[in-house]
Design a protein around this motif. Structure first.
Motif, PDB file in Angstrom:
ATOM      1  N   ALA A  75       3.813   4.998   4.012  1.00  0.00           N
ATOM      2  CA  ALA A  75       3.053   6.224   4.254  1.00  0.00           C
ATOM      3  C   ALA A  75       4.008   7.411   4.243  1.00  0.00           C
ATOM      4  O   ALA A  75       4.991   7.426   4.987  1.00  0.00           O
ATOM      5  CB  ALA A  75       2.321   6.150   5.592  1.00  0.00           C
ATOM      6  N   THR A 126       0.604   5.199   0.278  1.00  0.00           N
ATOM      7  CA  THR A 126      -0.408   6.150   0.727  1.00  0.00           C
ATOM      8  C   THR A 126       0.183   7.451   1.242  1.00  0.00           C
ATOM      9  O   THR A 126       1.333   7.490   1.689  1.00  0.00           O
ATOM     10  CB  THR A 126      -1.277   5.516   1.835  1.00  0.00           C
ATOM     11  OG1 THR A 126      -2.302   6.434   2.219  1.00  0.00           O
ATOM     12  CG2 THR A 126      -0.427   5.185   3.064  1.00  0.00           C
ATOM     13  N   SER A 174      -2.340   9.386   2.979  1.00  0.00           N
ATOM     14  CA  SER A 174      -3.484   9.746   3.817  1.00  0.00           C
ATOM     15  C   SER A 174      -3.971   8.492   4.557  1.00  0.00           C
ATOM     16  O   SER A 174      -3.404   7.405   4.395  1.00  0.00           O
ATOM     17  CB  SER A 174      -4.618  10.340   2.968  1.00  0.00           C
ATOM     18  OG  SER A 174      -5.117   9.383   2.051  1.00  0.00           O
ATOM     19  N   SER A 178      -3.146   1.621  -3.728  1.00  0.00           N
ATOM     20  CA  SER A 178      -3.177   2.921  -3.053  1.00  0.00           C
ATOM     21  C   SER A 178      -4.270   2.907  -1.997  1.00  0.00           C
ATOM     22  O   SER A 178      -5.063   1.960  -1.913  1.00  0.00           O
ATOM     23  CB  SER A 178      -3.440   4.048  -4.060  1.00  0.00           C
ATOM     24  OG  SER A 178      -4.817   4.099  -4.405  1.00  0.00           O
ATOM     25  N   GLN A 179      -4.327   3.978  -1.210  1.00  0.00           N
ATOM     26  CA  GLN A 179      -5.330   4.052  -0.154  1.00  0.00           C
ATOM     27  C   GLN A 179      -6.749   4.177  -0.707  1.00  0.00           C
ATOM     28  O   GLN A 179      -7.716   3.941   0.000  1.00  0.00           O
ATOM     29  CB  GLN A 179      -5.043   5.242   0.776  1.00  0.00           C
ATOM     30  CG  GLN A 179      -5.345   6.619   0.200  1.00  0.00           C
ATOM     31  CD  GLN A 179      -4.192   7.205  -0.590  1.00  0.00           C
ATOM     32  OE1 GLN A 179      -3.357   6.477  -1.113  1.00  0.00           O
ATOM     33  NE2 GLN A 179      -4.121   8.518  -0.662  1.00  0.00           N
ATOM     34  N   SER A 180      -6.873   4.518  -1.995  1.00  0.00           N
ATOM     35  CA  SER A 180      -8.206   4.665  -2.596  1.00  0.00           C
ATOM     36  C   SER A 180      -8.636   3.429  -3.365  1.00  0.00           C
ATOM     37  O   SER A 180      -9.650   3.448  -4.053  1.00  0.00           O
ATOM     38  CB  SER A 180      -8.240   5.891  -3.510  1.00  0.00           C
ATOM     39  OG  SER A 180      -7.362   5.723  -4.606  1.00  0.00           O
ATOM     40  N   LEU A 214      -5.795   5.149   5.740  1.00  0.00           N
ATOM     41  CA  LEU A 214      -6.256   3.948   5.045  1.00  0.00           C
ATOM     42  C   LEU A 214      -7.726   3.733   5.410  1.00  0.00           C
ATOM     43  O   LEU A 214      -8.089   2.841   6.168  1.00  0.00           O
ATOM     44  CB  LEU A 214      -5.395   2.751   5.445  1.00  0.00           C
ATOM     45  CG  LEU A 214      -3.933   2.858   5.006  1.00  0.00           C
ATOM     46  CD1 LEU A 214      -3.062   1.858   5.761  1.00  0.00           C
ATOM     47  CD2 LEU A 214      -3.804   2.642   3.499  1.00  0.00           C
ATOM     48  N   PHE A 223       0.836  -1.198   0.000  1.00  0.00           N
ATOM     49  CA  PHE A 223       0.000   0.000   0.000  1.00  0.00           C
ATOM     50  C   PHE A 223       0.873   1.252   0.000  1.00  0.00           C
ATOM     51  O   PHE A 223       1.699   1.453   0.895  1.00  0.00           O
ATOM     52  CB  PHE A 223      -0.931   0.011   1.210  1.00  0.00           C
ATOM     53  CG  PHE A 223      -2.096  -0.915   1.086  1.00  0.00           C
ATOM     54  CD1 PHE A 223      -3.321  -0.472   0.595  1.00  0.00           C
ATOM     55  CD2 PHE A 223      -1.971  -2.259   1.437  1.00  0.00           C
ATOM     56  CE1 PHE A 223      -4.403  -1.337   0.471  1.00  0.00           C
ATOM     57  CE2 PHE A 223      -3.051  -3.130   1.309  1.00  0.00           C
ATOM     58  CZ  PHE A 223      -4.261  -2.665   0.832  1.00  0.00           C
TER      59      PHE A 223
END
Length: 365
Positions: free
Chosen positions: A118, A91, A93, A174-176, A95, A89
C-alpha cells in the motif's frame, strides 16, 4: 598608489580567475536553476533498500527451494507441503473488495499467502479483514508514469519468496480486481498448466510485440526515456508489451528479482515531453521474460480488462448498474485453454451487487 600599468595587468587576470571559478559553479547550479527534462527518478535510498531485500530473497530461494509441483491431485495424497499461491495486492486506496476475497479464500488457508503493498502516502480508512490483517509489506511511494510500480511489484515478489518456500505461483492484483471463479478452479488451472520446457509450469503473462497493430505506439513507448537510452541491453525488436497483472511461477519470480541488466534501463525516468508514452510497468516484465524464457510463458494474462472506452490510459470502470451474472460469464471468456480468473476495474460501489451474486455465480462454476 597603484600605477595604471599594474591595473591594466591585474584586471584581465582577475576576470580570467573569476571565469574559471564560475564554470564549475554553473555546472553545480544549472540543474537546480533550469527546469528538469525528465520525470522524478527513484530515490537512491529506495533502490538500496530494495537491493538488500532482493539479495536476501535470492539467497533464501537458492538454499531452500522445494521440488516443483507435479499435479493438483497428487498433493491431496502425499505429505509433501502443497504448493501455494502468493496473492500480491498493489494498492493506493482501500481494499474495498476484501469481503468478496474473504469468500474466495475461505476453506483454503493452507494453499495461499497474501501480501499487500500500500502506497505509504495513501489513506486507508477501512480496517483490514482477517485474511489481509498483518499482511502489509514495507512499502515505498508509487505513481503513474514512473518505474515505481515495477519496484513495488518486485518488492512484493521478493517478500513472498522470502516468506514461504512453498509459494510456487505469484499473482499480481490491484484493489479494483475481483475473482471470477472459485479458488479450486484457479488452483487446478495453475497446477495443470505444464506445457513449458521439460513439462514445467508456465507463467501467465501477456507478451505482445505490437500494440493494437500500431507500431508507432510501441515505438513511442520504447523512446519514452530518450531515443537510444534502452540500447544496447534492450533492442527495439525485443521490446515487448503486456498487462501489468500476471501470475508468475517461482522460477520466473526469482528471475525478476535477480535481474539487474534490464532494470538499469527500465528504471531510467521518462522525458517530461514524453510522459503520455510512459508505462514502464507494461513493458519491463514481458520484455524480461520473453528475452530469458519465452517458451516458459503462455503469453496471455488471466486478468480481464475492458479497454473499449479507456480514458487517459485507464480502462473501463464497471459501475453497480453493470454488475450481473451475465457480465461475470462474459468476463470469464478467453480464447485459450483457460478462462479468465480475475477482472478489473470495478468501482468501490460495486461491492454490494457483487456480494449478492458471489455464492450463486462468482464462486460457482
Amino acid at each position: 598608489m597603484t600605477s595604471p600599468a599594474t591595473t591594466s595587468y591585474t584586471s584581465p587576470f582577475v576576470l580570467s580567475l573569476l571565469l574559471l571559478i564560475s564554470i564549475p559553479v554553473l555546472f553545480l547550479l544549472a540543474p537546480r536553476l533550469l527546469p528538469p527534462k525528465t520525470l522524478p527518478a527513484i530515490p537512491d535510498v529506495d533502490e538500496s533498500d530494495d537491493l538488500a531485500l532482493f539479495r536476501r530473497a535470492i539467497l533464501s530461494s537458492s538454499s531452500a527451494t522445494p521440488a516443483p509441483p507435479t499435479s493438483a491431485a497428487s498433493y491431496f495424497f502425499r505429505r509433501r507441503p502443497a504448493p501455494k499461491i502468493a496473492f500480491l495486492f498493489l494498492t493506493n486506496s482501500d481494499l474495498v473488495f476484501s469481503p468478496l476475497w474473504e469468500k474466495f479464500f475461505r476453506g483454503h488457508k493452507n494453499l495461499f499467502n497474501l501480501y499487500v503493498h500500500a502506497d505509504p502516502y495513501s489513506v486507508l480508512e477501512l480496517p483490514p479483514t482477517p485474511s489481509f490483517r498483518g499482511r502489509f509489506v514495507p512499502a515505498k511511494a508509487t505513481q503513474r508514469a514512473s518505474p515505481t510500480l515495477i519496484s513495488a511489484a518486485r518488492r512484493l515478489l521478493a517478500t513472498a519468496l522470502l516468506d514461504d518456500p512453498n509459494n510456487q505461483f505469484f499473482s499480481l492484483l490491484s484493489q479494483s480486481c475481483i475473482p471470477l471463479h472459485p479458488f479450486p478452479t484457479l488452483y487446478n488451472a495453475l497446477l495443470s498448466e505444464t506445457a513449458g520446457p521439460h513439462s514445467r509450469h508456465r507463467s501467465f503473462i501477456e507478451i505482445m510485440d505490437n500494440m493494437d497493430n500500431d507500431t508507432t505506439l510501441l515505438h513511442d513507448r520504447y523512446c519514452a526515456r530518450g531515443d537510444d537510452v534502452m540500447l544496447p541491453e534492450v533492442p527495439y525488436d525485443q521490446f515487448r508489451a503486456g498487462s501489468q497483472f500476471f501470475v508468475l511461477t517461482r522460477r520466473h519470480a526469482i528471475m525478476v528479482v535477480r535481474d539487474m541488466r534490464l532494470w538499469k534501463k527500465f528504471k531510467q525516468p521518462c522525458l517530461i515531453k514524453r510522459r503520455d508514452s510512459c508505462y514502464p510497468e507494461e513493458h519491463y516484465f514481458p520484455t524480461l521474460l520473453d528475452m530469458q524464457d519465452p517458451e516458459g510463458c503462455t503469453k496471455y494474462t488471466l486478468t480481464r480488462v475492458n479497454w473499449t472506452d479507456s480514458v487517459a490510459g485507464h480502462p473501463h470502470m464497471y459501475e453497480p448498474g453493470e454488475v450481473s451474472a451475465s457480465l461475470i460469464r462474459e468476463l470469464r471468456k478467453l480464447n485459450n485453454t483457460h478462462s479468465y480468473m480475475f477482472a478489473r476495474k470495478f468501482s468501490p460501489e460495486c461491492l454490494e451487487p457483487l456480494m449478492e451474486i458471489a455464492d450463486s455465480v462468482i464462486l460457482r462454476d
